[in-house]
Enzyme design. Structure first.
Site, PDB file in Angstrom:
ATOM      1  N   ASP A   1      -0.284   2.084   0.026  1.00 50.36           N
ATOM      2  CA  ASP A   1       0.377   0.851  -0.371  1.00 50.36           C
ATOM      3  C   ASP A   1       1.602   0.635   0.534  1.00 50.36           C
ATOM      4  O   ASP A   1       1.449   0.581   1.748  1.00 50.36           O
ATOM      5  CB  ASP A   1       0.729   0.921  -1.863  1.00 50.36           C
ATOM      6  CG  ASP A   1       1.265  -0.373  -2.431  1.00 50.36           C
ATOM      7  OD1 ASP A   1       0.462  -1.290  -2.682  1.00 50.36           O
ATOM      8  OD2 ASP A   1       2.498  -0.482  -2.609  1.00 50.36           O
TER       9      ASP A   1
ATOM     10  N   TYR B   1       9.767  -6.145  -1.102  1.00 48.00           N
ATOM     11  CA  TYR B   1       9.079  -7.431  -0.957  1.00 48.00           C
ATOM     12  C   TYR B   1      10.059  -8.534  -0.554  1.00 48.00           C
ATOM     13  O   TYR B   1       9.727  -9.406   0.256  1.00 48.00           O
ATOM     14  CB  TYR B   1       8.397  -7.806  -2.268  1.00 48.00           C
ATOM     15  CG  TYR B   1       7.267  -6.883  -2.648  1.00 48.00           C
ATOM     16  CD1 TYR B   1       5.972  -7.094  -2.185  1.00 48.00           C
ATOM     17  CD2 TYR B   1       7.498  -5.775  -3.469  1.00 48.00           C
ATOM     18  CE1 TYR B   1       4.934  -6.241  -2.530  1.00 48.00           C
ATOM     19  CE2 TYR B   1       6.463  -4.922  -3.815  1.00 48.00           C
ATOM     20  CZ  TYR B   1       5.187  -5.156  -3.340  1.00 48.00           C
ATOM     21  OH  TYR B   1       4.169  -4.310  -3.681  1.00 48.00           O
TER      22      TYR B   1
ATOM     23  N   HIS C   1      -7.584  -0.003  -5.609  1.00 49.62           N
ATOM     24  CA  HIS C   1      -6.377   0.163  -4.806  1.00 49.62           C
ATOM     25  C   HIS C   1      -5.821   1.582  -4.908  1.00 49.62           C
ATOM     26  O   HIS C   1      -5.081   2.016  -4.027  1.00 49.62           O
ATOM     27  CB  HIS C   1      -5.331  -0.841  -5.299  1.00 49.62           C
ATOM     28  CG  HIS C   1      -4.091  -0.911  -4.470  1.00 49.62           C
ATOM     29  ND1 HIS C   1      -4.067  -1.464  -3.198  1.00 49.62           N
ATOM     30  CD2 HIS C   1      -2.821  -0.500  -4.714  1.00 49.62           C
ATOM     31  CE1 HIS C   1      -2.846  -1.404  -2.713  1.00 49.62           C
ATOM     32  NE2 HIS C   1      -2.071  -0.812  -3.608  1.00 49.62           N
TER      33      HIS C   1
END
Length: 300
Positions: free
Chosen positions: A112, A219, A274
């Site tokens: 990730d 982010y 994921h």
């Protein structure tokens, strides 16, 4: 008393803190120092414990395993300003950490956000990274490009826009003891991957003062112009692993990422989501060991 993760440690694992520039990183180690170093980078919203199933197998295979909490996570230094989470800063943390622990060259695994950072480390520090295995994480430039070019990837990445909302996203994710964050993990993974018991250590990390804001800062830093990565193809050997049932990242994005490598295979786990390192831990551990085979020779 300095907080620690002692209760999570298994035999042969060691806990320490390393000063890396202006950051103090919390690190779990296993294996003999001086053996080839294998640095393992976790993603959002995990911490070093994400690699709990792979640490011992890699140490037993002859590696010096180093699994840090990335800056802002769990017990590492947690700057509150978004500018402290630029990709070039995050990549430099990893190179400095390896040097602080006695190795200028190392192997790298990332999942990730750990894989996103791994792409930058591989691109900018090719002489330090001997090989990188990047799991369920895109090259950052490919990620941005695909969001604009692919409606399907834009839909998959909707959460990136949500995370930009100051204080509101923290409030929503943290409400009712992180109910929405827990639910998001469970929806995107196979059953029991994130059981209530397995989520307890994560909740403890999320509940630290300012932790959610630091995690979301990764982010939010993407809003700033990316520092252009080297334009040539990545020379570091890179292997990408991706789950065919990943709800966040499409295969096209992973292929676009690999296009930035001089050579690099894409391994697709057909029934994987994921969270491959948690759902198929033995497979991932074996794959990482197979990088160079078991019992590697120490680096001179």
């Amino acid at each position: 008393m300095t907080p620690n993760d002692t209760a999570l440690l298994e035999p042969g694992w060691r806990e320490r803190w390393c000063e890396v520039g202006d950051t103090n990183l919390h690190v779990i180690e296993a294996g003999r120092a001086g053996n080839p170093m294998f640095v393992m980078l976790h993603g959002f919203p995990e911490f070093w414990w994400a690699w709990r199933y792979q640490i011992t197998p890699l140490a037993e295979a002859g590696f010096h395993v180093v699994a840090p909490d990335l800056r802002g996570y769990n017990l590492s230094t947690a700057p509150q300003n978004v500018s402290a989470y630029g990709l070039e800063i995050l990549a430099e943390d990893i190179v400095r950490l390896a040097e602080a622990l006695g190795s200028e060259r190392f192997y790298l695994a990332g999942h990730d956000w750990g894989a996103v950072i791994g792409w930058v480390v591989a691109a900018c520090y090719p002489e330090q990274v001997m090989k990188a295995v990047l799991i369920s994480g895109p090259h950052p430039e490919a990620w941005v490009e695909q969001i604009y070019r692919s409606p399907a990837q834009l839909l998959r990445s909707w959460y990136v826009g949500f995370f930009q909302l100051p204080w509101l996203s923290e409030r929503i994710l943290g409400a009712f003891n992180f109910a929405r964050l827990k639910a998001a993990l469970r929806r995107s993974a196979k059953e029991n991957t994130f059981s209530s018991q397995k989520l307890k250590p994560y909740v403890g990390a999320w509940a630290r003062p300012g932790a959610l804001s630091c995690m979301l800062a990764y982010y939010r830093a993407l809003r700033r112009p990316l520092k252009r990565l080297p334009s040539h193809q990545i020379k570091t050997p890179v292997e990408v692993i991706w789950g065919n049932k990943d709800r966040f990242l499409g295969r096209g994005l992973m292929e676009a990422s690999l296009a930035r490598c001089a050579a690099g295979p894409l391994t697709v786990i057909d029934d994987g989501t994921h969270w491959l390192h948690l759902e198929q831990p033995e497979l991932i551990a074996e794959h990482l060991v197979d990088l160079i085979g078991s019992h590697p020779k120490p680096i001179s």
